[in-house]
Design a protein around this motif. Sequence first.
Motif: not given
Length: 261
Positions: A155, A208-211, A214, A232, A235, A237
Amino acid sequence: METMLNGIRMHYEDEGAGPAVVLLHAFPLSGAMWRAQAAALRQRYRLIVPDLRGFGGSDAPPGSYTMDQQADDVVALLDQLGLEQVALCGLSMGGYIALALMRSHPARVRALALCDTRAGADSEEGRAGREANARLAEERGPAAIADKMIPSLVAPGAPQELRDELRALIVANSADGIAGALRGMAQRPDSGPGLAAITAPTLVLVGAEDTLTPPAEARALSAAIAGSRLVEIAGAGHLANMERPAEFTAVLRAFLDGVLA
Ligand code: MLT
């Protein structure tokens, strides 16, 4: 520990006692990425943590490492260790391999955890990107891959210490290993059609911030696997287990305790 299987020397950790749990690492890291989980889980489980073909202390032969080949390597290791059934947990590339193993040897898996991963195959554009990265690794070495990938593995607020740890894990690998896994991931089939056949208790976990993979991918995975549980991790990634180790481990441990106890 080390063993010979499928023509390569594979390095793996085998610690603890109790029901067997196998942790499959992400690209382009090694089994060392599971350090926090292994320390906690080996208190009550037998933890098997391989360095997958091409990574860590395992051999990195030239050529592409398909997910089916990687799954066969894991099955060969289980055979050598005399483990008929295990709980299998894979993160990202480890998840692709877990899904390949679910296609080829579903009866070997007592429980499944799919973390920060997806069922789908690469798009045409994704495959081209993998080939470009394979050439980057071959021409400029693992450090170039580390520079390119680290920003998307964690993240935006991830500490420098974690970024440095990731860099050390990535540059310890070889260009052949990185290129082989990239070309193998590009060839992987869509695992989506097989998801409805999965009957093992399944946990789907995502930062939750996995790009890269996602939460929408995790929701789709969970929706397709009957009875699966979706969690999830706030905080975190893509490498949720390294970024939020305590939260990730607590969720994984609660799942394993529920199905293996
Ligand atoms: C991984 O973390 O294993 C990779 O990001 C997976 C991928 O590139 O698809």
